[in-house]
Design an enzyme around this catalytic site. Sequence first.
Site, PDB file in Angstrom:
ATOM      1  N   GLU A  27       0.890  -1.175   0.000  1.00  0.00           N
ATOM      2  CA  GLU A  27       0.000   0.000   0.000  1.00  0.00           C
ATOM      3  C   GLU A  27       0.928   1.225   0.000  1.00  0.00           C
ATOM      4  O   GLU A  27       1.008   1.937  -1.005  1.00  0.00           O
ATOM      5  CB  GLU A  27      -0.911  -0.007   1.240  1.00  0.00           C
ATOM      6  N   ASP A  48     -12.366  -0.403   1.862  1.00  0.00           N
ATOM      7  CA  ASP A  48     -11.370  -0.182   2.925  1.00  0.00           C
ATOM      8  C   ASP A  48     -12.041   0.372   4.175  1.00  0.00           C
ATOM      9  O   ASP A  48     -12.343  -0.384   5.097  1.00  0.00           O
ATOM     10  CB  ASP A  48     -10.226   0.726   2.428  1.00  0.00           C
ATOM     11  N   ASP A  49     -12.265   1.684   4.223  1.00  0.00           N
ATOM     12  CA  ASP A  49     -12.868   2.344   5.387  1.00  0.00           C
ATOM     13  C   ASP A  49     -13.940   3.290   4.867  1.00  0.00           C
ATOM     14  O   ASP A  49     -13.705   4.501   4.777  1.00  0.00           O
ATOM     15  CB  ASP A  49     -11.781   3.114   6.153  1.00  0.00           C
TER      16      ASP A  49
HETATM   17  N1  ADE Z   1      -6.546   0.053   8.923  1.00  0.00           N
HETATM   18  C1  ADE Z   1      -7.664   0.571   8.407  1.00  0.00           C
HETATM   19  N2  ADE Z   1      -7.463   0.958   7.144  1.00  0.00           N
HETATM   20  C2  ADE Z   1      -6.171   0.669   6.841  1.00  0.00           C
HETATM   21  C3  ADE Z   1      -5.359   0.816   5.686  1.00  0.00           C
HETATM   22  N3  ADE Z   1      -5.825   1.374   4.571  1.00  0.00           N
HETATM   23  N4  ADE Z   1      -4.080   0.419   5.749  1.00  0.00           N
HETATM   24  C4  ADE Z   1      -3.597  -0.108   6.859  1.00  0.00           C
HETATM   25  N5  ADE Z   1      -4.318  -0.274   7.982  1.00  0.00           N
HETATM   26  C5  ADE Z   1      -5.596   0.108   7.979  1.00  0.00           C
HETATM   27 ZN    ZN Z   2      -7.276  -1.829   4.659  1.00  0.00          ZN
END
Ligand code: ADE
Ligand code: ZN
Length: 314
Positions: A195, A273-274
Amino acid sequence: MSVETLIRQIPKAELHIHIEGSLEPELMLEIAERNGVKLRYRSVDELRRAYNFSDLQSFLDVYYAGASVLRKERDFYDMTAAYLRRAAADNVRHAEIFFDPQTHTGRGIAFETVINGITAALRDGPISTRLILCFLRHLSAESAMETLEQALPFKDRLVAVGLDSSEVGNPPSKFAAVFTRARSEGLRAVAHAGEEGPPSYIREALDILGVSRIDHGVRCVEDSQLVGELAARRIPLTVCPLSNVKLRVFRSIKDHNLRTLLRRGIVATINSDDPAYFGGYVDLTESEVRQLARNSFEASFLSAEEKATYIQPA
Ligand code: ADE
Ligand code: ZN
């Protein structure tokens, strides 16, 4: 039908969603109020204004602050139930959901409180789900092993272990022992890698942790041999384009390498993701959307028979 409508309507699986990252500001404030937790942010507007990130760490600081409102089983239940309702409304038919127990046990919340709240909501929920326990990689390998010990009595509620939080400086190899132990207990493995971190972290996740999927993995393109291997072995990447733009892994959605990954034969999937923090839309063609939806089921931990019930012929 517009591509936006197709994206919304096509049946799909979501394989990269942190349940703590699904907590919307409205519910966060409601839970803070009923638990008497004081937040730095007093209104939905103030919270949304704080969602302006310069990198992964600047996001994680806000994300862990938000998770601090969660104290009771009911809080974990309500957060999970709200995510499942939204996912079902977007025609997500199956979700493999991450949770970060150390974010909560580190504040004195019992592991049981966390897992019981989440799994009760999954049981009552409208869609098929699996649960993935993530270790926080900024904490020690010993803390991850303690967390696995706490989780083993509940292992029938888990499909896999994962690895998240601050990537750079915390390579997968740091967690070799806990992943070996988890896999010997019959759990599958996934890990966030590539990432912000280098392609060598993806290589370590494959070779040392024995992962079945890579979360993000977008920096694989810097190593063409690695790209070839990911494609040949059909190791899926759970890509999160909007997260990558918000956390400045790519400058804009147009600069994102999702299309390159697909063209190079990688089993890429699109995930949120979030979602409470990142929101938004992605620009795709109809055939890319159909391919990505098929990939999402192929890349899941469902059985071959279960996958066949979801995957439409091309
Ligand atoms: N925890 C929540 N979202 C994340 C992300 N994109 N990368 C690493 N840890 C996370
Ligand atoms: Zn993540």
